[in-house]
Write a protein that holds these residues in place. Structure first.
Motif, PDB file in Angstrom:
ATOM      1  N   VAL A  21       0.843  -1.200   0.000  1.00  0.00           N
ATOM      2  CA  VAL A  21       0.000   0.000   0.000  1.00  0.00           C
ATOM      3  C   VAL A  21       0.878   1.250   0.000  1.00  0.00           C
ATOM      4  O   VAL A  21       0.611   2.203  -0.748  1.00  0.00           O
ATOM      5  N   GLU A  22       1.954   1.243   0.812  1.00  0.00           N
ATOM      6  CA  GLU A  22       2.861   2.393   0.852  1.00  0.00           C
ATOM      7  C   GLU A  22       3.493   2.674  -0.502  1.00  0.00           C
ATOM      8  O   GLU A  22       3.685   3.819  -0.887  1.00  0.00           O
ATOM      9  N   SER A  23       3.811   1.609  -1.224  1.00  0.00           N
ATOM     10  CA  SER A  23       4.438   1.792  -2.537  1.00  0.00           C
ATOM     11  C   SER A  23       3.394   1.917  -3.647  1.00  0.00           C
ATOM     12  O   SER A  23       3.740   1.941  -4.827  1.00  0.00           O
ATOM     13  N   GLU A  24       2.118   1.968  -3.257  1.00  0.00           N
ATOM     14  CA  GLU A  24       0.998   2.121  -4.181  1.00  0.00           C
ATOM     15  C   GLU A  24       0.909   1.005  -5.219  1.00  0.00           C
ATOM     16  O   GLU A  24       0.499   1.208  -6.348  1.00  0.00           O
ATOM     17  N   ASP A  25       1.323  -0.207  -4.793  1.00  0.00           N
ATOM     18  CA  ASP A  25       1.186  -1.394  -5.634  1.00  0.00           C
ATOM     19  C   ASP A  25      -0.134  -2.059  -5.245  1.00  0.00           C
ATOM     20  O   ASP A  25      -0.175  -3.054  -4.524  1.00  0.00           O
ATOM     21  N   PHE A  26      -1.227  -1.504  -5.732  1.00  0.00           N
ATOM     22  CA  PHE A  26      -2.546  -1.900  -5.274  1.00  0.00           C
ATOM     23  C   PHE A  26      -2.969  -3.280  -5.775  1.00  0.00           C
ATOM     24  O   PHE A  26      -3.745  -3.968  -5.109  1.00  0.00           O
ATOM     25  N   GLU A  27      -2.474  -3.687  -6.917  1.00  0.00           N
ATOM     26  CA  GLU A  27      -2.789  -5.033  -7.398  1.00  0.00           C
ATOM     27  C   GLU A  27      -2.203  -6.078  -6.455  1.00  0.00           C
ATOM     28  O   GLU A  27      -2.869  -7.036  -6.073  1.00  0.00           O
ATOM     29  N   ARG A  28      -0.935  -5.878  -6.099  1.00  0.00           N
ATOM     30  CA  ARG A  28      -0.275  -6.792  -5.155  1.00  0.00           C
ATOM     31  C   ARG A  28      -0.962  -6.731  -3.798  1.00  0.00           C
ATOM     32  O   ARG A  28      -1.168  -7.762  -3.156  1.00  0.00           O
ATOM     33  N   ALA A  29      -1.346  -5.524  -3.370  1.00  0.00           N
ATOM     34  CA  ALA A  29      -2.038  -5.362  -2.088  1.00  0.00           C
ATOM     35  C   ALA A  29      -3.350  -6.135  -2.084  1.00  0.00           C
ATOM     36  O   ALA A  29      -3.704  -6.780  -1.077  1.00  0.00           O
ATOM     37  N   ALA A  30      -4.077  -6.108  -3.187  1.00  0.00           N
ATOM     38  CA  ALA A  30      -5.345  -6.840  -3.277  1.00  0.00           C
ATOM     39  C   ALA A  30      -5.109  -8.349  -3.196  1.00  0.00           C
ATOM     40  O   ALA A  30      -5.878  -9.078  -2.540  1.00  0.00           O
ATOM     41  N   GLU A  31      -4.044  -8.830  -3.843  1.00  0.00           N
ATOM     42  CA  GLU A  31      -3.724 -10.258  -3.777  1.00  0.00           C
ATOM     43  C   GLU A  31      -3.409 -10.668  -2.347  1.00  0.00           C
ATOM     44  O   GLU A  31      -3.875 -11.709  -1.865  1.00  0.00           O
ATOM     45  N   ILE A  32      -2.613  -9.848  -1.672  1.00  0.00           N
ATOM     46  CA  ILE A  32      -2.241 -10.155  -0.289  1.00  0.00           C
ATOM     47  C   ILE A  32      -3.466 -10.098   0.611  1.00  0.00           C
ATOM     48  O   ILE A  32      -3.658 -10.953   1.479  1.00  0.00           O
ATOM     49  N   ARG A  33      -4.333  -9.087   0.421  1.00  0.00           N
ATOM     50  CA  ARG A  33      -5.564  -8.965   1.197  1.00  0.00           C
ATOM     51  C   ARG A  33      -6.408 -10.227   1.045  1.00  0.00           C
ATOM     52  O   ARG A  33      -6.917 -10.775   2.025  1.00  0.00           O
ATOM     53  N   ASP A  34      -6.540 -10.718  -0.192  1.00  0.00           N
ATOM     54  CA  ASP A  34      -7.334 -11.918  -0.439  1.00  0.00           C
ATOM     55  C   ASP A  34      -6.714 -13.139   0.235  1.00  0.00           C
ATOM     56  O   ASP A  34      -7.428 -13.992   0.778  1.00  0.00           O
ATOM     57  N   LEU A  35      -5.390 -13.222   0.216  1.00  0.00           N
ATOM     58  CA  LEU A  35      -4.707 -14.334   0.870  1.00  0.00           C
ATOM     59  C   LEU A  35      -4.915 -14.273   2.380  1.00  0.00           C
ATOM     60  O   LEU A  35      -5.159 -15.304   3.021  1.00  0.00           O
ATOM     61  N   ILE A  36      -4.859 -13.074   2.942  1.00  0.00           N
ATOM     62  CA  ILE A  36      -5.108 -12.902   4.380  1.00  0.00           C
ATOM     63  C   ILE A  36      -6.517 -13.369   4.717  1.00  0.00           C
ATOM     64  O   ILE A  36      -6.729 -14.107   5.685  1.00  0.00           O
ATOM     65  N   ARG A  37      -7.486 -12.971   3.920  1.00  0.00           N
ATOM     66  CA  ARG A  37      -8.879 -13.377   4.160  1.00  0.00           C
ATOM     67  C   ARG A  37      -9.047 -14.894   4.080  1.00  0.00           C
ATOM     68  O   ARG A  37      -9.789 -15.489   4.853  1.00  0.00           O
ATOM     69  N   THR A  38      -8.336 -15.511   3.119  1.00  0.00           N
ATOM     70  CA  THR A  38      -8.416 -16.974   2.974  1.00  0.00           C
ATOM     71  C   THR A  38      -7.869 -17.670   4.212  1.00  0.00           C
ATOM     72  O   THR A  38      -8.488 -18.612   4.730  1.00  0.00           O
ATOM     73  N   ILE A  39      -6.735 -17.210   4.706  1.00  0.00           N
ATOM     74  CA  ILE A  39      -6.129 -17.829   5.892  1.00  0.00           C
ATOM     75  C   ILE A  39      -7.004 -17.584   7.117  1.00  0.00           C
ATOM     76  O   ILE A  39      -7.213 -18.474   7.930  1.00  0.00           O
ATOM     77  N   GLU A  40      -7.550 -16.367   7.252  1.00  0.00           N
ATOM     78  CA  GLU A  40      -8.399 -16.047   8.399  1.00  0.00           C
ATOM     79  C   GLU A  40      -9.693 -16.855   8.380  1.00  0.00           C
ATOM     80  O   GLU A  40     -10.188 -17.273   9.427  1.00  0.00           O
ATOM     81  N   SER A  41     -10.233 -17.099   7.195  1.00  0.00           N
ATOM     82  CA  SER A  41     -11.490 -17.852   7.120  1.00  0.00           C
ATOM     83  C   SER A  41     -11.287 -19.346   7.370  1.00  0.00           C
ATOM     84  O   SER A  41     -12.241 -20.058   7.665  1.00  0.00           O
ATOM     85  N   ALA A  42     -10.060 -19.818   7.278  1.00  0.00           N
ATOM     86  CA  ALA A  42      -9.760 -21.229   7.523  1.00  0.00           C
ATOM     87  C   ALA A  42      -9.746 -21.560   9.003  1.00  0.00           C
ATOM     88  O   ALA A  42      -9.707 -22.712   9.383  1.00  0.00           O
ATOM     89  N   ASN A  43      -9.771 -20.535   9.857  1.00  0.00           N
ATOM     90  CA  ASN A  43      -9.752 -20.764  11.319  1.00  0.00           C
ATOM     91  C   ASN A  43     -11.004 -21.394  11.781  1.00  0.00           C
ATOM     92  O   ASN A  43     -12.046 -21.275  11.738  1.00  0.00           O
TER      93      ASN A  43
END
Length: 162
Positions: A140-162
Motif C-alpha cells: 500500500v505504501e508503494s501504491e502497488d494496489f494489485e499486489r495489495a489486493a492479492e495479499i488482502r485476499d490471501l489474508i482473508r483466505t487464511i483467516e477464514s480457515a480458522n
C-alpha cells in the motif's frame, strides 16, 4: 524407466526443456546422452556452491578456526567438500559461514515467505498472517494496489480457515 532414444538401457539422465512455453522431458541412458552432447557427471564439481567455495579457498585461510568439537570437521575439509559435518558446525564456523552466506545470498538473514504447512497450527497461521500484513502495508505504501489486493485476499483466505 527406459531410454526414450534407444529404448534398451535404463534412463539415468532426465532432461527437461522449456521452449516457447512448451515443456518437454527426455529420459536418456548414458550412451544416448553422450551422443546428444550431454555428459553425465555425478560429482559435485558442477554445483555453484562448490565453484564458489573453490574461489573462496584461494583466499587466505582463517587460522583462528578450529575443528568442530562435535563431529571433528576441519575448516579445510569444509572448504574442499562444501559440506558441513553436523548441525553444530553452523555454531563452530559461524563467523565464516555468516560471510559465506552473505556473499552467496546477498544477506545473512531470511527475508521472504514463511512456510505454511498443509495443516498449520494456530501459531504458524498467526506467524504467516503477521508477515502478510507487513507485506500488505509495504504494498500500500508503494501504491502497488494489485499486489495489495492479492495479499488482502490471501489474508482473508487464511483467516477464514480458522
Amino acid at each position: 524407466m527406459h531410454c526414450d532414444k534407444c529404448r534398451d538401457n535404463e534412463a539415468i539422465i532426465h532432461l527437461t526443456q522449456i521452449v516457447d512455453n512448451q515443456m518437454t522431458t527426455k529420459h536418456l541412458c548414458e550412451a544416448c546422452a553422450a551422443d546428444t552432447g550431454l555428459q553425465p557427471d555425478s560429482g559435485l564439481a558442477n554445483l555453484p556452491l562448490t565453484d564458489f567455495l573453490a574461489q573462496v579457498s584461494r583466499q587466505p585461510a582463517d587460522t583462528s578456526l578450529v575443528p568442530c568439537p562435535f563431529c571433528g570437521l576441519k575448516p579445510e575439509e569444509f572448504r574442499r567438500s562444501g559440506r558441513l559435518g553436523c548441525s553444530q558446525c553452523w555454531v563452530s564456523f559461524e563467523s565464516s559461514l555468516r560471510s559465506l552466506v552473505r556473499r552467496l545470498h546477498g544477506g545473512s538473514q531470511h527475508i521472504g515467505k514463511v512456510y505454511l504447512p498443509p495443516n498449520p497450527t494456530g501459531e504458524q497461521r498467526r506467524e504467516r498472517l503477521v508477515g502478510l500484513r507487513r507485506k500488505l502495508s509495504r504494498a500500500v505504501e508503494s501504491e502497488d494496489f494489485e499486489r495489495a489486493a492479492e495479499i488482502r485476499d490471501l489474508i482473508r483466505t487464511i483467516e477464514s480457515a480458522n
